[in-house]
Write a protein that holds these residues in place. Structure first.
Motif, PDB file in Angstrom:
ATOM      1  N   GLU A 108       0.250  -1.423  -0.147  1.00 32.09           N
ATOM      2  CA  GLU A 108       0.391   0.261  -0.504  1.00 32.09           C
ATOM      3  C   GLU A 108       0.604   1.278   0.805  1.00 32.09           C
ATOM      4  O   GLU A 108       0.357   2.413  -0.286  1.00 32.09           O
ATOM      5  CB  GLU A 108      -1.468  -0.124   0.956  1.00 32.09           C
ATOM      6  N   ALA A 135      -3.722  -7.037   3.796  1.00 32.36           N
ATOM      7  CA  ALA A 135      -3.536  -5.465   3.829  1.00 32.36           C
ATOM      8  C   ALA A 135      -4.596  -5.414   2.660  1.00 32.36           C
ATOM      9  O   ALA A 135      -4.809  -5.785   1.451  1.00 32.36           O
ATOM     10  CB  ALA A 135      -2.513  -4.560   3.978  1.00 32.36           C
ATOM     11  N   THR A 136      -3.051  -5.009   0.923  1.00 34.24           N
ATOM     12  CA  THR A 136      -3.440  -5.002   0.115  1.00 34.24           C
ATOM     13  C   THR A 136      -3.642  -6.311  -0.952  1.00 34.24           C
ATOM     14  O   THR A 136      -4.154  -6.496  -1.686  1.00 34.24           O
ATOM     15  CB  THR A 136      -2.149  -4.218  -1.115  1.00 34.24           C
ATOM     16  N   GLY A 138      -0.570  -8.427  -1.516  1.00 34.63           N
ATOM     17  CA  GLY A 138       0.955  -8.233  -2.642  1.00 34.63           C
ATOM     18  C   GLY A 138       0.902  -8.944  -1.811  1.00 34.63           C
ATOM     19  O   GLY A 138       2.044 -10.159  -2.261  1.00 34.63           O
TER      20      GLY A 138
END
Length: 152
Positions: A108, A135-136, A138
């Motif tokens: 992020e 979170a993202t 990734g």
């Protein structure tokens, strides 16, 4: 989530949640950082965290627990030992000696890369990825891509 509410699971999860700290604007403005170091200071909450993972995964034929640097290193080895699996560290670049494969990913607040030793996992093994949060997504995707290179 992990078991029925009759076995005290909800109480353990509430206890774990109560030890977590949210740090606003870390590591940069706009990020609400969920700090697990406060959980590690509470032996009961730490044990309950490990126990919940073990209860969920001990009968799932997991042969590899892959921990993402660095917080996955705090929980992953204990979970691996308890379920009878090997632990594989997924590290930031230039931290593993020998031959590695790499996978870049987007955070992020920037980009990064994970590396894993070639030969750490074998085709047909079943892996559990441990990190502190998603979170993202990734980092998780990068871990899955690294593991999938060998597990398929």
């Amino acid at each position: 989530m992990f078991a029925s509410e009759n076995d005290g699971c909800a109480d353990r999860i509430d206890g774990i949640k109560s030890t977590l700290r949210v740090v606003p604007d870390f590591p940069k403005p706009g990020i609400m950082f969920l700090d697990i170091t406060t959980l590690l200071l509470d032996p009961k909450a730490f044990k309950d965290t490990i126990d919940l993972f073990v209860e969920r995964y001990k009968q799932k034929n997991i042969s590899v627990v892959a921990g993402i640097e660095a917080r996955g290193f705090m929980f992953g080895p204990a979970i691996a030992l308890a379920i009878g699996a090997k632990f594989v560290p997924l590290r930031k670049p230039k931290k593993l000696p020998g031959e590695v494969i790499s996978e870049k990913y987007v955070l992020e607040y920037g980009t990064d890369c994970l590396q894993m030793h070639v030969g750490a996992v074998e085709p047909g093994e079943r892996a559990l990825v441990v990190d502190d949060l998603v979170a993202t997504g990734g980092t998780l995707c990068a871990a899955m891509n690294l593991l999938g290179t060998f597990l398929l």
